[in-house]
Design an enzyme around this catalytic site. Structure first.
Site, PDB file in Angstrom:
ATOM      1  N   SER A   1       0.837  -1.198   0.000  1.00 36.44           N
ATOM      2  CA  SER A   1       0.000   0.000   0.000  1.00 36.44           C
ATOM      3  C   SER A   1       0.872   1.248   0.000  1.00 36.44           C
ATOM      4  O   SER A   1       1.635   1.489   0.944  1.00 36.44           O
ATOM      5  CB  SER A   1      -0.898   0.017   1.234  1.00 36.44           C
ATOM      6  OG  SER A   1      -1.428   1.318   1.404  1.00 36.44           O
TER       7      SER A   1
ATOM      8  N   ASP B   1      -4.770   3.483  -1.841  1.00 37.81           N
ATOM      9  CA  ASP B   1      -5.805   3.850  -0.873  1.00 37.81           C
ATOM     10  C   ASP B   1      -6.289   5.277  -1.099  1.00 37.81           C
ATOM     11  O   ASP B   1      -5.574   6.235  -0.811  1.00 37.81           O
ATOM     12  CB  ASP B   1      -5.241   3.753   0.550  1.00 37.81           C
ATOM     13  CG  ASP B   1      -5.111   2.315   1.016  1.00 37.81           C
ATOM     14  OD1 ASP B   1      -6.097   1.567   0.890  1.00 37.81           O
ATOM     15  OD2 ASP B   1      -4.030   1.951   1.509  1.00 37.81           O
TER      16      ASP B   1
ATOM     17  N   MET C   1     -12.061   4.524  -0.502  1.00 42.82           N
ATOM     18  CA  MET C   1     -12.709   4.788   0.791  1.00 42.82           C
ATOM     19  C   MET C   1     -13.359   6.157   0.670  1.00 42.82           C
ATOM     20  O   MET C   1     -12.946   7.135   1.295  1.00 42.82           O
ATOM     21  CB  MET C   1     -11.666   4.745   1.916  1.00 42.82           C
ATOM     22  CG  MET C   1     -11.228   3.317   2.247  1.00 42.82           C
ATOM     23  SD  MET C   1      -9.712   3.275   3.203  1.00 42.82           S
ATOM     24  CE  MET C   1      -8.507   3.337   1.886  1.00 42.82           C
TER      25      MET C   1
ATOM     26  N   MET D   1     -11.423  -5.615   5.680  1.00 46.36           N
ATOM     27  CA  MET D   1     -10.589  -4.684   6.447  1.00 46.36           C
ATOM     28  C   MET D   1     -10.277  -5.291   7.807  1.00 46.36           C
ATOM     29  O   MET D   1     -11.181  -5.707   8.529  1.00 46.36           O
ATOM     30  CB  MET D   1     -11.325  -3.354   6.670  1.00 46.36           C
ATOM     31  CG  MET D   1     -11.511  -2.482   5.444  1.00 46.36           C
ATOM     32  SD  MET D   1     -10.008  -1.935   4.641  1.00 46.36           S
ATOM     33  CE  MET D   1      -9.089  -1.190   5.987  1.00 46.36           C
TER      34      MET D   1
ATOM     35  N   ASP E   1      -6.617  -6.353   4.521  1.00 45.06           N
ATOM     36  CA  ASP E   1      -5.979  -5.038   4.502  1.00 45.06           C
ATOM     37  C   ASP E   1      -5.977  -4.406   5.897  1.00 45.06           C
ATOM     38  O   ASP E   1      -7.028  -4.129   6.457  1.00 45.06           O
ATOM     39  CB  ASP E   1      -6.786  -4.156   3.523  1.00 45.06           C
ATOM     40  CG  ASP E   1      -6.207  -2.763   3.353  1.00 45.06           C
ATOM     41  OD1 ASP E   1      -5.097  -2.506   3.833  1.00 45.06           O
ATOM     42  OD2 ASP E   1      -6.886  -1.938   2.706  1.00 45.06           O
TER      43      ASP E   1
HETATM   44  C1  DX5 Z   1      -6.322   1.701   5.758  1.00 46.76           C
HETATM   45  C2  DX5 Z   1      -5.842   1.309   4.374  1.00 46.76           C
HETATM   46  C3  DX5 Z   1      -4.753   0.290   4.376  1.00 46.76           C
HETATM   47  C4  DX5 Z   1      -3.491   0.733   5.032  1.00 46.76           C
HETATM   48  C5  DX5 Z   1      -2.654  -0.463   5.367  1.00 46.76           C
HETATM   49  O1  DX5 Z   1      -7.455   2.489   5.638  1.00 46.76           O
HETATM   50  O2  DX5 Z   1      -6.899   0.767   3.632  1.00 46.76           O
HETATM   51  O3  DX5 Z   1      -4.474  -0.148   3.066  1.00 46.76           O
HETATM   52  O4  DX5 Z   1      -2.750   1.601   4.239  1.00 46.76           O
HETATM   53  O5  DX5 Z   1      -1.548   0.002   6.043  1.00 46.76           O
HETATM   54  P1  DX5 Z   1      -0.793  -0.879   7.129  1.00 46.76           P
HETATM   55  O6  DX5 Z   1      -0.273  -2.066   6.425  1.00 46.76           O
HETATM   56  O7  DX5 Z   1       0.248   0.045   7.614  1.00 46.76           O
HETATM   57  O8  DX5 Z   1      -1.807  -1.233   8.176  1.00 46.76           O
HETATM   58 ZN    ZN Z   2      -6.538  -0.264   1.619  1.00 46.56          ZN
END
Ligand code: DX5
Ligand code: ZN
Length: 210
Positions: free
Chosen positions: A6, A33, A66, A135, A170
């Site tokens: 990401s 994201d 999102m 998530m 994720d």
């Molecule tokens: C959170 C995002 C994730 C996030 C993951 O809202 O959807 O993709 O960037 O980051 P890490 O791996 O640091 O939890």
């Molecule tokens: Zn994400």
């Protein structure tokens, strides 16, 4: 297993270079994201950034929207280079509208669930989509802790879908807990802070078990 770093955790000052390093180290998808400050309490980046990085890599662009009412922007993200679009079931009133827009453009369709949303919420759409994104943190920020409670959701969903379907997880994944997600049945793993650190190559090798 597909690893999808990401870029939320990347250094945007040298973004193209960091993406190239992730690609060369063996990541095949790039997780992008997009946050609007409405659906989630944070703002990240959008269409112009996608368009810029598209010139530097052939990786699969896995766009995680999102945002509220994503149907308004899906075509723009596809024009900018998205290969797959994932929208939140909680952000739309008619999921079929989004599914149709993405399908018409021939791209991969994903639906995402926040930690509290049960897998039953996506059941009516499973035969029309390619992927469910579960998530494992509250959406909005990188660097949070993996919620073990999602393991049961992953298992349940895998029973419903069979093998020929992507389940992406994720949030909060690192080299220590990646196996809990894959053993439960996930086949696409997102990792932000566990990849974009001082040792991108070593981190990816470790996550891929190489
Ligand atoms: C959170 C995002 C994730 C996030 C993951 O809202 O959807 O993709 O960037 O980051 P890490 O791996 O640091 O939890
Ligand atoms: Zn994400």
């Amino acid at each position: 297993m597909i690893l999808a770093p990401s870029i939320l955790a990347a250094d945007f000052g040298v973004l193209a270079e960091q993406i190239k390093r992730a690609e060369d180290a063996g990541a095949s998808w790039l997780h992008i994201d997009v946050m609007d400050g409405q659906f989630v309490p944070n703002i990240s980046f959008g269409i112009p950034v996608l368009k810029s990085i598209r010139k530097y890599t052939d990786m699969f662009f896995d766009v995680h929207l999102m945002i509220k009412s994503p149907q308004r922007y899906i075509n723009d993200f596809i024009d900018a280079g998205a290969d797959g679009i994932t929208f939140h079931i909680e952000a739309v009133s008619n999921p079929f509208e989004c599914i149709d827009i993405i399908r018409k453009r021939g791209k991969n369709v994903g639906i995402s669930l926040k930690p509290e949303t049960p897998v039953a919420a996506v059941e009516p759409y499973l035969d029309k989509i390619d992927m469910v994104l579960i998530m494992s943190v509250e959406p909005g920020y990188g660097g949070q802790e993996y919620m073990e409670s999602v393991n049961e959701k992953i298992r349940k969903l895998r029973q419903m879908t069979g093998e020929d379907f992507h389940i992406e997880v994720d949030g909060g994944i690192d080299a220590d807990n990646i196996k809990t997600a894959t053993c439960a049945g996930a086949d696409v793993i997102v990792a932000g802070t566990a990849v974009f650190n001082d040792d991108i190559e070593g981190s990816i090798r470790e996550l891929l078990g190489k």
